[in-house]
Every structure is written in structure tokens, then in C-alpha cells.
Write a protein that holds these residues in place. Structure first.
Motif, PDB file in Angstrom:
ATOM      1  N   SER A  87     -28.128 -85.788  29.551  1.00  0.00           N
ATOM      2  CA  SER A  87     -29.441 -84.893  29.922  1.00  0.00           C
ATOM      3  C   SER A  87     -30.562 -84.810  29.344  1.00  0.00           C
ATOM      4  O   SER A  87     -29.781 -83.684  27.928  1.00  0.00           O
ATOM      5  CB  SER A  87     -29.324 -84.157  31.510  1.00  0.00           C
ATOM      6  N   ALA A  88     -31.383 -85.137  29.385  1.00  0.00           N
ATOM      7  CA  ALA A  88     -32.206 -84.380  27.965  1.00  0.00           C
ATOM      8  C   ALA A  88     -32.601 -82.641  28.478  1.00  0.00           C
ATOM      9  O   ALA A  88     -33.525 -82.240  27.581  1.00  0.00           O
ATOM     10  CB  ALA A  88     -34.058 -84.763  28.624  1.00  0.00           C
ATOM     11  N   LYS A  89     -32.861 -82.443  30.191  1.00  0.00           N
ATOM     12  CA  LYS A  89     -32.565 -81.149  30.066  1.00  0.00           C
ATOM     13  C   LYS A  89     -31.355 -80.385  30.468  1.00  0.00           C
ATOM     14  O   LYS A  89     -31.153 -80.244  32.219  1.00  0.00           O
ATOM     15  CB  LYS A  89     -33.842 -80.939  31.900  1.00  0.00           C
ATOM     16  N   ASN A  90     -30.525 -80.559  29.906  1.00  0.00           N
ATOM     17  CA  ASN A  90     -29.060 -79.949  30.282  1.00  0.00           C
ATOM     18  C   ASN A  90     -28.857 -78.826  30.605  1.00  0.00           C
ATOM     19  O   ASN A  90     -29.103 -77.360  30.211  1.00  0.00           O
ATOM     20  CB  ASN A  90     -28.199 -80.557  28.795  1.00  0.00           C
ATOM     21  N   PRO A  93     -24.937 -77.585  27.322  1.00  0.00           N
ATOM     22  CA  PRO A  93     -24.875 -78.072  25.758  1.00  0.00           C
ATOM     23  C   PRO A  93     -24.474 -79.394  24.882  1.00  0.00           C
ATOM     24  O   PRO A  93     -24.743 -80.268  24.620  1.00  0.00           O
ATOM     25  CB  PRO A  93     -25.256 -76.750  24.301  1.00  0.00           C
ATOM     26  N   GLN A  94     -22.369 -79.238  26.069  1.00  0.00           N
ATOM     27  CA  GLN A  94     -21.906 -80.283  25.906  1.00  0.00           C
ATOM     28  C   GLN A  94     -22.621 -81.995  26.205  1.00  0.00           C
ATOM     29  O   GLN A  94     -22.063 -82.635  25.845  1.00  0.00           O
ATOM     30  CB  GLN A  94     -20.723 -80.339  26.391  1.00  0.00           C
ATOM     31  N   LEU A 165     -31.273 -75.419  30.148  1.00  0.00           N
ATOM     32  CA  LEU A 165     -32.812 -76.074  30.416  1.00  0.00           C
ATOM     33  C   LEU A 165     -32.854 -76.637  32.239  1.00  0.00           C
ATOM     34  O   LEU A 165     -33.676 -77.580  32.207  1.00  0.00           O
ATOM     35  CB  LEU A 165     -32.947 -77.345  30.142  1.00  0.00           C
ATOM     36  N   ALA A 166     -32.196 -76.690  32.796  1.00  0.00           N
ATOM     37  CA  ALA A 166     -31.757 -77.411  33.877  1.00  0.00           C
ATOM     38  C   ALA A 166     -31.792 -77.060  35.487  1.00  0.00           C
ATOM     39  O   ALA A 166     -32.059 -77.266  36.442  1.00  0.00           O
ATOM     40  CB  ALA A 166     -29.950 -77.641  34.553  1.00  0.00           C
ATOM     41  N   THR A 167     -33.597 -76.485  35.028  1.00  0.00           N
ATOM     42  CA  THR A 167     -34.014 -75.616  36.386  1.00  0.00           C
ATOM     43  C   THR A 167     -35.583 -76.830  36.584  1.00  0.00           C
ATOM     44  O   THR A 167     -36.144 -77.201  35.710  1.00  0.00           O
ATOM     45  CB  THR A 167     -34.730 -74.570  36.274  1.00  0.00           C
ATOM     46  N   GLY A 168     -35.969 -75.947  37.919  1.00  0.00           N
ATOM     47  CA  GLY A 168     -37.491 -76.772  38.118  1.00  0.00           C
ATOM     48  C   GLY A 168     -37.679 -78.242  38.780  1.00  0.00           C
ATOM     49  O   GLY A 168     -38.504 -78.608  38.690  1.00  0.00           O
ATOM     50  N   TYR A 169     -36.252 -78.670  39.136  1.00  0.00           N
ATOM     51  CA  TYR A 169     -35.813 -79.314  39.501  1.00  0.00           C
ATOM     52  C   TYR A 169     -36.799 -79.428  41.507  1.00  0.00           C
ATOM     53  O   TYR A 169     -36.456 -79.006  41.910  1.00  0.00           O
ATOM     54  CB  TYR A 169     -34.699 -79.747  39.845  1.00  0.00           C
ATOM     55  N   LYS A 170     -37.375 -80.755  42.401  1.00  0.00           N
ATOM     56  CA  LYS A 170     -37.248 -80.235  43.487  1.00  0.00           C
ATOM     57  C   LYS A 170     -36.387 -82.226  43.838  1.00  0.00           C
ATOM     58  O   LYS A 170     -35.781 -82.829  43.371  1.00  0.00           O
ATOM     59  CB  LYS A 170     -38.266 -81.130  43.369  1.00  0.00           C
TER      60      LYS A 170
END
Length: 186
Positions: A87-90, A93-94, A165-170
């Protein structure tokens, strides 16, 4: 229109030198990729669901930190392939996009210009499938940090994933890619 053609053109250039896959081989590996990712996702979501039931989303974050990758890794042997998430919004970090090819694919999937796909990488084949925030429960750890994620879960995320980085999703947002690598004999 031009901005949609440009990424597709870049992807074409990446693979123009690779031998073409015949339709039968493509379909075989596409079906295998779909079956594998469905199984892995079911096992992973089942375990995360149990963790939420056991101790709420804060506990599930801790569980994922300790167990999610090992669950996915344990299924590699079952299916005889490498399985990962990128993911670009991982969060982990792996799971960051690691190649220019993955970054180009990310753009195509993010702009809904590409469905599940099989690409040839040398002699090996790689299947990619989008991961979406498919259930409201996903938002309790991946949603809006002000409205969806409770304080205890935010604190655990900050502790275990300081560069998250993996927040802010709908609901139904594109969140990542399943990546299944099939090693083929030469």
C-alpha cells in the motif's frame, strides 16, 4: 482523458519487453490469485474479528501487529506462492510499495483503471487484487481518526505504528493490494 492514458502507457512500457501470456495461462493464474486472496482474506478477517470480540479494537491492533504477517506467511506454504499486501498508505512499513512498478500499478488501481491483474515478471507471474475497506468494522482502525477511531485504539496505533499512514478511509475506499507471486519453472 490524457491523464488516464498516461499511466496505462507507462505500465505498457514496463512490460513491453516481457513475453506475452497466453489467455489460458493468464486465466489460470488469475483464478488461482482470486482463490488464494479470498482464502487469505477470510482467514485474516476471521482472526481480526475474533480479536475484536476478545478485547475490542485496541486489542485487535495489538493482535495485527503481532500476528497478521505470520498468518499470511503461514498460508504461503499451503498455496505454494508468496503472498503479501502492499500500500502507498501502509500501516506496517513492510507493506510499503517497494518498486516503481508497484507505484505505477497503485496509481492505476487508485484511479479505477485496472481490475485484478496478472503480470509477468521474468519467468514468474504476479497477481494483484485491490483491497477495500469493505465493512464498517474496518473503519474502527482505518477510518477517520476524529470520528471513527476511539481514543484507546488511536493510542495503541500511535504506540505500535508511529508512522501509520493507513487511516482516513471511508467505506469501500481502495486501501491496498494483495500481491501473490507465483514462481514458475524455467
Amino acid at each position: 482523458m490524457t491523464d488516464k492514458i498516461y499511466p496505462i502507457f507507462l505500465l505498457f512500457l514496463c512490460f513491453a519487453c516481457s513475453p506475452k501470456l497466453d489467455k489460458e495461462t493468464y486465466k489460470k493464474y488469475e483464478n488461482s490469485g482470486q482463490e488464494i486472496t479470498a482464502n487469505v482474506q477470510t482467514v485474516l478477517l476471521s482472526n481480526v474479528g475474533k480479536a475484536i470480540q476478545t478485547g475490542g479494537t485496541e486489542y485487535a491492533v495489538k493482535f495485527c501487529n503481532l500476528e497478521a504477517n505470520s498468518i499470511v506467511d503461514s498460508l504461503k506454504g499451503v498455496f505454494d506462492c508468496d503472498i503479501s499486501r502492499v500500500s502507498a498508505k501502509n500501516r506496517n512499513p513492510q507493506n510499503a510499495l517497494s518498486t516503481g512498478q508497484e507505484k505505477q500499478l497503485w496509481e492505476l488501481f487508485a484511479n479505477e483503471q485496472l481490475a485484478d491483474t496478472v503480470l509477468q515478471n521474468g519467468n514468474d507471474l504476479v497477481y494483484y487484487k485491490p483491497i477495500r475497506t469493505g465493512m464498517p468494522a474496518c473503519l474502527k482502525c482505518h477510518g477517520n481518526t476524529e470520528t471513527d477511531i476511539n481514543a484507546a485504539t488511536k493510542a495503541k496505533l500511535n504506540e505500535l505504528y508511529p508512522n501509520d499512514l493507513a487511516t482516513g478511509y471511508k467505506l469501500n475506499d481502495f486501501r491496498g493490494l494483495w500481491k501473490v507471486e507465483f514462481k514458475r519453472q524455467k
